[in-house]
Design an enzyme around this catalytic site. Sequence first.
Site, PDB file in Angstrom:
ATOM      1  N   GLU A   1      51.089 -38.840 -65.419  1.00  0.00           N
ATOM      2  CA  GLU A   1      51.918 -38.034 -64.924  1.00  0.00           C
ATOM      3  C   GLU A   1      52.473 -38.501 -63.553  1.00  0.00           C
ATOM      4  O   GLU A   1      51.694 -39.424 -63.017  1.00  0.00           O
ATOM      5  CB  GLU A   1      51.077 -36.817 -64.455  1.00  0.00           C
ATOM      6  CG  GLU A   1      50.638 -35.784 -65.630  1.00  0.00           C
ATOM      7  CD  GLU A   1      49.847 -34.591 -65.170  1.00  0.00           C
ATOM      8  OE1 GLU A   1      50.500 -33.418 -64.951  1.00  0.00           O
ATOM      9  OE2 GLU A   1      48.686 -34.678 -64.650  1.00  0.00           O
TER      10      GLU A   1
ATOM     11  N   GLU B   1      42.058 -30.965 -71.856  1.00  0.00           N
ATOM     12  CA  GLU B   1      43.475 -31.566 -71.628  1.00  0.00           C
ATOM     13  C   GLU B   1      43.023 -32.976 -70.856  1.00  0.00           C
ATOM     14  O   GLU B   1      42.208 -33.088 -69.900  1.00  0.00           O
ATOM     15  CB  GLU B   1      44.259 -30.783 -70.591  1.00  0.00           C
ATOM     16  CG  GLU B   1      45.665 -31.632 -70.239  1.00  0.00           C
ATOM     17  CD  GLU B   1      46.250 -30.837 -69.217  1.00  0.00           C
ATOM     18  OE1 GLU B   1      46.393 -29.494 -69.547  1.00  0.00           O
ATOM     19  OE2 GLU B   1      47.263 -31.394 -68.339  1.00  0.00           O
TER      20      GLU B   1
END
Length: 354
Positions: free
Chosen positions: A247, A242
């Site tokens: 974020e 990932e």
Amino acid sequence: MKKNITIILLVLNCLICFSCSKNPEDSTDLVISTGLANLNVTAVIAGITADKPNGDGSGNVNFTINADNATSYKIDFGNGEIKTVQGGSFSYSYSNPGTQTYTVRVFAYNLNKEISTTIPMTLFVASKTIWSDEFNVDGAPNSTYWGYDLGAGGWGNNEEQYYTNRPENVIVKDGVLQIKTIKEAYQGSKYTSARLLTKGKFSFKYGKIEFKAKLPVGGGTWPALWMLGNNISTAGWPACGEMDVMEHVYNQLNKIHGTFHYPDHSGGNAVTASKIVANVTSEFHIYSMDWRADYIKIYVDNEKIIEFPNTSAAPFNQDFFIIINCAIGGNFGGTIASDFTSSTFEIDYVRVYN
């Protein structure tokens, strides 16, 4: 004795005739007996000028190869690609963007003989867009590009939203993709939002991905721009790898995270870094990732957040697909503000370059 002499003369005569009847165009004996030598290689980079000493960015190079008595050639272009050619002139196009110095090695062959030479070459290759969504058509997101993850719970993160594909939660309007997180009772959840992904529609290996986005407001919101390995259905997570390009949690306002998850380095043990960027919820910023076989760099507004030393042992050497979502609450989003009613995550474009 005379008979034996006659037989010998006949045999010699046949050998002489056979030698004389050989096709004069058959040069095998000549090639074998003549030395393999004088290997010459030239490389002409397209578009070189005084202002562009390393070429026009096309990546095109015209090669000329020749050697005395060579029957074939092999060329190592210095980028991992090797080809067998017959010599003469031919064109080749490099695709790795940026200014790179390559060592081109050429081998010339004649049966079991070999000679070689090398030439250095510095070449500029401009980035080319291989996929993009500019979100210029109002309505539902382009179904050729995007699908949806639907449901609640956040797949192990204890998030509070239920992901839908309703226009109330996801729509393209006024040139941007809008993901709306709403406080409402829906399918047993207290909030709704959306999670879009290109799985099964578009994926890529290596290159640059760039998002232009404005982040949502409200305590508990957790927007993300990220990627997962295509093999997630078989390998599972985190074995698939990932890469989180961006974020942000509003409870840590203006703190932008770039993160890599993979075996032995996932969840709270992931490889991560962050950077403080002003006004992420009131202005659009550019979040990008430069992904190569030997390194991966994540940026915000061209300022590096993190550099990951990619190797063949990491799972970041396969095709990955793109995900855009906004969660609320959960393990990372944290406490949801008591006065939260709704918020919008806006994405101006997504672009992928070679």
